[in-house]
Design a protein around this motif. Structure first.
Motif: not given
Length: 119
Positions: A50-66
């Motif tokens: 979240g500290q990188h410009p790219e991280g701020r440009a695309a907030p993270l969403l995590m999903v388990d493969l299953d």
């Protein structure tokens, strides 16, 4: 089950440049328990994402493969490799990278993904 939808060629929505989150833009990280590369990403990238410009440009969403998977996703194909990073705009897959490129290359790869999604 994942929804499959073709991305319309005439889609002309412009995304904001790196550093500014475009509405509905997210980076989906597909992971699996026991994935050593996911754990490596957690150690090397997660604390600073979240500290990188790219991280701020695309907030993270995590999903388990299953799963469970968020409703309304339109992916080109179901991920099978972990980690897989999928840049979404409004829940629609724009571009994906399969595998973790490493600490030195991750943000450069994400920057390229963001640029590809604009064009």
């Amino acid at each position: 089950m994942l929804t499959r939808r073709a991305i319309l060629a005439g889609m002309a929505a412009m995304a904001a440049g790196p550093g500014t989150a475009a509405p509905g833009r997210q980076l989906l990280m597909v992971r699996r328990r026991g994935c050593v590369y996911c754990a490596q990403w957690d150690r090397e990238i997660a604390p600073v994402y979240g500290q990188h410009p790219e991280g701020r440009a695309a907030p993270l969403l995590m999903v388990d493969l299953d799963g469970p998977w968020p409703d309304g996703l339109a992916l080109a194909r179901q991920p099978w490799l972990t980690p897989t990073f999928i840049l979404l705009r409004g829940g629609i897959e724009m571009v994906r990278v399969e595998g973790y490129p490493g600490r030195e290359r991750f943000f450069g790869v994400l920057r390229d993904m963001l640029a590809e999604a604009v064009g």
